[in-house]
Scaffold this active site. Structure first.
Site, PDB file in Angstrom:
ATOM      1  N   ARG A  79       0.828  -1.287  -0.039  1.00 57.23           N
ATOM      2  CA  ARG A  79      -0.017  -0.050   0.064  1.00 57.23           C
ATOM      3  C   ARG A  79       0.669   1.112   0.030  1.00 57.23           C
ATOM      4  O   ARG A  79       0.591   2.148  -0.933  1.00 57.23           O
ATOM      5  CB  ARG A  79      -0.915  -0.078   1.194  1.00 57.23           C
ATOM      6  N   LYS A 181      -2.586   6.570   1.299  1.00 55.82           N
ATOM      7  CA  LYS A 181      -2.348   7.151   2.610  1.00 55.82           C
ATOM      8  C   LYS A 181      -1.541   8.285   2.800  1.00 55.82           C
ATOM      9  O   LYS A 181      -0.360   8.045   3.028  1.00 55.82           O
ATOM     10  CB  LYS A 181      -1.994   5.876   3.438  1.00 55.82           C
ATOM     11  N   GLU A 217     -16.264   6.618   4.619  1.00 56.88           N
ATOM     12  CA  GLU A 217     -15.313   6.136   5.488  1.00 56.88           C
ATOM     13  C   GLU A 217     -15.924   6.818   6.650  1.00 56.88           C
ATOM     14  O   GLU A 217     -16.845   7.687   6.968  1.00 56.88           O
ATOM     15  CB  GLU A 217     -14.165   7.056   5.072  1.00 56.88           C
TER      16      GLU A 217
HETATM   17  C1  LIG Z   1      -5.035   3.945   7.569  1.00 62.62           C
HETATM   18  C2  LIG Z   1      -6.380   4.127   7.170  1.00 62.62           C
HETATM   19  C3  LIG Z   1      -7.481   3.151   7.583  1.00 62.62           C
HETATM   20  C4  LIG Z   1      -7.341   1.912   8.031  1.00 62.62           C
HETATM   21  O1  LIG Z   1      -6.301   1.082   7.415  1.00 62.62           O
HETATM   22  P1  LIG Z   1      -5.813  -0.198   8.115  1.00 62.62           P
HETATM   23  O2  LIG Z   1      -4.970  -0.687   7.109  1.00 62.62           O
HETATM   24  O3  LIG Z   1      -6.863  -1.005   8.439  1.00 62.62           O
HETATM   25  O4  LIG Z   1      -5.095   0.487   9.341  1.00 62.62           O
HETATM   26  C5  LIG Z   1      -8.827   3.735   7.083  1.00 62.62           C
HETATM   27  N1  LIG Z   1      -9.247   4.843   6.532  1.00 62.62           N
HETATM   28  C6  LIG Z   1      -8.039   5.638   6.088  1.00 62.62           C
HETATM   29  C7  LIG Z   1      -8.407   7.019   5.634  1.00 62.62           C
HETATM   30  C8  LIG Z   1      -6.879   5.380   6.791  1.00 62.62           C
HETATM   31  O5  LIG Z   1      -5.981   6.303   6.459  1.00 62.62           O
END
Ligand SMILES: *Cc1c(COP(=O)(O)O)cnc(C)c1O
Length: 339
Positions: A79, A181, A217
């Site tokens: 990722r 991210k 989200e």
């Molecule tokens: C990091 C994140 C998540 C959760 O991802 P995980 O891999 O489960 O920790 C969900 N939404 C957003 C916007 C994120 O940045």
């Protein structure tokens, strides 16, 4: 070192060692562990001006036998590289990423909380554009760093539902950076989050930026709902951040709980179909959603005070796997060599 393992929250604690590598002229140096928790970077760094940066978040878990587990760190690496591609940053090779994470955990192993405390070691890999620059273009140099700190379990007295409010703001554009991210998404979430907190909600719910009719989200976590006919439903959209916790829950819902996993649309005007709902991500694993405020309407799922049975079962299953108490699907657990 004196840490009260049972009273940890989610705040910065300096651990002795972090990994730091630099990219220049087309390649990464070998990197090293360092004790310095400050970065000295050029004032023109693209990370500062143009948000050319991305990060990851994962945890190390102390097992009953004293060993240490990582949960699907290869997925964090993949990722991070997708985020890097989106922002024109160099990839961090997966082996290099995994080795850096293991080195940092091993070097700070006294800071991995004891088994049974519920606490974990939170690990933060970070990739930023640095070096002399002023125009809008990719940086000439990059820093990849990994640091860590012990954090408490999100819910101390067991899973407790909280309430959320639908936001008028968007966290991402339809073809923007929602699936990456990157810090910019988080900067953009600070005001909506603040306004939700002012109104006594845990955080806000973001809708799909195209039609504003579907849940995308829950703050900085993914949404799931469980229907009366045993479907485990999560939204599908190119502007959602693909949560590793979410994909793990989709798998466990099917293979451990016998639910039907569904990735599809979650319309705001169809919340009645869900008997339970929650938010999921590495930090909290699962936060049960008590109710959702949408304008004048307040929709309660299972209960505003009690976690639902399927949500609880999923939480126990996933955390059991992470701490090494329950057999994991192939490839989910990475042992950290401590010698
Ligand atoms: C990091 C994140 C998540 C959760 O991802 P995980 O891999 O489960 O920790 C969900 N939404 C957003 C916007 C994120 O940045």
């Amino acid at each position: 070192m004196t840490i009260d393992w049972s009273n940890l929250g989610f705040s910065y604690i300096k651990t002795p060692w972090r990994f730091l590598a630099t990219w220049k002229d087309g390649s990464w140096n070998e990197g090293e562990l360092t004790e310095d928790n400050y970065l000295h970077i050029h004032e023109g760094s693209t990370a500062l001006h143009y948000g050319q940066q991305c990060f990851e978040g994962l945890k190390a878990y102390r097992r009953k036998d004293g060993g240490i587990n990582l949960f699907r760190p290869d997925e964090n690496s993949k990722r991070m590289n997708r985020s890097a591609y989106r922002l024109r940053m160099p990839e961090v090779p997966e082996d290099f990423f995994l080795d850096a994470v293991k080195q940092v955990v091993k070097a700070n192993q006294e800071y991995v909380p004891p088994y049974g405390s519920g606490a974990t070691l939170y690990i933060r890999p970070l990739l930023i554009g640095v070096g002399e620059n002023i125009g809008v273009s990719p940086a000439p140099e990059y820093i990849f760093t990994v640091f860590c700190m012990p954090v408490g379990p999100y819910f101390k007295g067991g899973l407790t539902p909280t309430n959320f409010i639908v936001s008028d703001y968007d966290r991402a554009a339809p073809n923007g950076t929602g699936a990456a991210k990157v810090g910019g998404n988080y900067a953009a979430s600070l005001l909506p989050g603040y306004e939700a907190h002012q109104r006594k909600f845990s955080d806000c719910i973001y809708l799909d930026p195209e039609t504003h009719t579907k849940i995308e989200e829950v703050g900085s976590a993914n949404f799931f709902g469980i229907t009366a006919d045993n479907e485990f439903v999560t939204p599908k959209s190119p502007s959602i951040l693909p949560s590793i916790t979410k994909y793990s829950l989709l798998h466990l819902a099917q293979h451990s709980l016998g639910l039907t996993p569904v990735e599809g649309d979650v319309y705001l005007n169809e919340l009645d179909r869900f008997v339970e709902a929650g938010a999921c991500g590495t930090a909290a694993v699962i936060s049960p959603i008590g109710g959702i405020q949408n304008g004048e309407d307040f929709h309660v799922f299972y209960s505003e005070t009690e976690v639902g049975p399927q949500t609880k079962a999923l939480y126990d299953q996933l955390t059991g796997i992470q701490f090494g108490d329950i057999a994991a699907p192939t490839g989910w657990i990475f042992d950290v060599p401590l010698k």
